[in-house]
Each structure stands twice: as structure tokens, then as C-alpha cells.
Write a protein that holds these residues in place. Structure first.
Motif, PDB file in Angstrom:
ATOM      1  N   TYR A 137      40.179  45.580  41.203  1.00  0.00           N
ATOM      2  CA  TYR A 137      41.140  45.258  40.444  1.00  0.00           C
ATOM      3  C   TYR A 137      41.060  44.423  39.071  1.00  0.00           C
ATOM      4  O   TYR A 137      39.853  44.032  38.749  1.00  0.00           O
ATOM      5  N   GLY A 138      42.026  44.525  38.416  1.00  0.00           N
ATOM      6  CA  GLY A 138      41.976  44.285  36.892  1.00  0.00           C
ATOM      7  C   GLY A 138      42.460  42.567  36.965  1.00  0.00           C
ATOM      8  O   GLY A 138      42.610  42.086  37.800  1.00  0.00           O
ATOM      9  N   MET A 139      42.798  42.290  35.849  1.00  0.00           N
ATOM     10  CA  MET A 139      43.094  40.946  35.410  1.00  0.00           C
ATOM     11  C   MET A 139      44.740  40.686  35.016  1.00  0.00           C
ATOM     12  O   MET A 139      44.955  39.505  34.503  1.00  0.00           O
ATOM     13  N   VAL A 140      45.372  41.372  35.496  1.00  0.00           N
ATOM     14  CA  VAL A 140      46.940  41.256  35.372  1.00  0.00           C
ATOM     15  C   VAL A 140      47.462  41.344  36.873  1.00  0.00           C
ATOM     16  O   VAL A 140      47.372  42.404  37.436  1.00  0.00           O
ATOM     17  N   ILE A 151      54.520  42.027  44.784  1.00  0.00           N
ATOM     18  CA  ILE A 151      53.416  41.801  43.945  1.00  0.00           C
ATOM     19  C   ILE A 151      52.800  43.007  43.787  1.00  0.00           C
ATOM     20  O   ILE A 151      52.416  43.774  44.521  1.00  0.00           O
ATOM     21  N   GLY A 152      52.226  43.348  42.528  1.00  0.00           N
ATOM     22  CA  GLY A 152      51.392  44.416  42.253  1.00  0.00           C
ATOM     23  C   GLY A 152      50.135  43.871  41.381  1.00  0.00           C
ATOM     24  O   GLY A 152      50.450  43.013  40.499  1.00  0.00           O
ATOM     25  N   ILE A 153      49.038  44.418  41.527  1.00  0.00           N
ATOM     26  CA  ILE A 153      47.841  44.108  40.745  1.00  0.00           C
ATOM     27  C   ILE A 153      47.371  45.051  40.090  1.00  0.00           C
ATOM     28  O   ILE A 153      47.063  46.409  40.641  1.00  0.00           O
ATOM     29  N   ASN A 154      46.957  45.051  38.827  1.00  0.00           N
ATOM     30  CA  ASN A 154      46.328  46.209  38.071  1.00  0.00           C
ATOM     31  C   ASN A 154      45.201  46.529  38.699  1.00  0.00           C
ATOM     32  O   ASN A 154      44.271  45.891  39.477  1.00  0.00           O
ATOM     33  N   HIS A 155      45.019  48.081  38.986  1.00  0.00           N
ATOM     34  CA  HIS A 155      43.822  48.596  39.567  1.00  0.00           C
ATOM     35  C   HIS A 155      43.511  49.786  39.234  1.00  0.00           C
ATOM     36  O   HIS A 155      44.230  50.648  38.598  1.00  0.00           O
ATOM     37  N   LYS A 156      42.008  50.076  39.487  1.00  0.00           N
ATOM     38  CA  LYS A 156      41.610  51.630  39.266  1.00  0.00           C
ATOM     39  C   LYS A 156      42.219  52.469  40.010  1.00  0.00           C
ATOM     40  O   LYS A 156      42.658  52.586  41.129  1.00  0.00           O
ATOM     41  N   THR A 157      42.647  53.779  39.219  1.00  0.00           N
ATOM     42  CA  THR A 157      43.036  55.011  40.068  1.00  0.00           C
ATOM     43  C   THR A 157      41.952  55.930  40.468  1.00  0.00           C
ATOM     44  O   THR A 157      40.872  55.619  39.979  1.00  0.00           O
TER      45      THR A 157
END
Length: 160
Positions: free
Chosen positions: A36-39, A52-58
Motif C-alpha cells: 500500500y502507498g501513502m494516498v 474507499i480506495g488505497i494506492n497500491h502496487k499492481t
């Protein structure tokens, strides 16, 4: 479009939802800090459905930005995003090309949607002025929320 389609109201409610985004971001980072990212972002519709959605790796190692995740999740759960809905995000939507990002810019994504309002916790100082937005973008006036969202953003904006 009507003027009210772009008006951002009920800042107290939106600030409470920004706090929920921040809490969700912290929880997700605790679960898997690498994935998970920071946004965090969310879509709120006129019936108060909130996703809700969280920035993440694909799978290919790029990042799916939180706005894209939230919009996709909303559509999966509820269908088309209705007029009058608002995007909330801890950091203002990106507007520039990024190799690390999955898909085109979040500004283009929002422009291509029914969303005409975006409310953010912190305005990204690395983004461009005068970008063609088809939506109203406003930053919270709540200093505590803004400071927290800035702390999240500073973890990666300082690398630019």
C-alpha cells in the motif's frame, strides 16, 4: 451542467470523511507497508454511499492511484457514479505523466467521469497550475487534517 454541480458544501462532513480516509490509510499501511502507498481516496454519492480506495502496487510493479481504486470500487459495488457525487482524497489528484502509475493521470480519469467535485486533504505542490480540470478542486481548511495529509505526502514528495 449547473453551478451547483461544482459547488463543494458541508465541509464538516467532508472533513470527517477525510479523517476516515486517513485512518484507513494508516490501517492498510500496518497490514502491508510495501503493497500500500501513502494516498487514500473515496467516492461519496448523494445517497451517502462511500467507497474507499488505497494506492497500491499492481501485478506489473506499477502503482494504481487511490482515485482510480476508489472509482473502480464504486462502480463495482454500485454501478455508474451519479451526478452530484464527490471525490475525496488525502492528496490532490495527479495531473502529469508518471511511469510508475498504472493508467493515465487522475485528473484525466476524473474529467472522464461524472465527478465534478474533488475535496483534498493536501494540495500537491508538485502539480501544475492551470491544468484543464472539468471539476472543482478544493483543499480542506482544517489545519490538523491538512498537516496529517501533508505528512503522508511528504514521505514520497520529498523524493521528487
Amino acid at each position: 451542467m449547473r453551478v451547483e454541480d461544482f459547488e463543494i458544501k458541508n465541509h464538516a462532513k467532508l472533513d470527517r470523511l477525510l479523517v476516515r480516509l486517513c485512518e484507513s490509510l494508516i490501517d492498510h499501511k500496518k497490514q502491508d507497508s510495501d503493497y500500500y502507498g501513502m494516498v487514500a481516496a473515496g467516492v461519496l454519492d448523494p445517497d451517502n454511499k462511500f467507497v474507499i480506495g488505497i494506492n497500491h502496487k499492481t501485478a506489473d510493479g506499477r502503482r494504481s492511484h487511490a482515485e482510480r481504486v476508489a472509482i473502480t470500487r464504486y462502480k463495482q459495488e454500485f454501478g455508474d457514479i451519479p451526478d452530484g457525487s464527490i471525490l475525496l482524497t488525502t492528496l490532490s489528484p495527479c495531473d502529469e505523466p508518471m511511469e510508475e502509475r498504472f493508467g493515465y493521470s487522475c485528473t484525466e480519469l476524473i474529467n472522464d467521469s461524472n465527478l465534478r467535485k474533488a475535496y483534498c486533504g493536501y494540495m500537491d505542490p508538485t502539480q501544475h497550475e492551470g491544468v484543464d480540470r472539468d471539476y472543482n478542486l478544493e483543499e480542506t481548511a482544517n489545519e490538523s487534517i491538512r498537516d496529517l495529509c501533508k505528512q503522508f505526502a511528504d514521505t514520497f514528495l520529498n523524493d521528487k
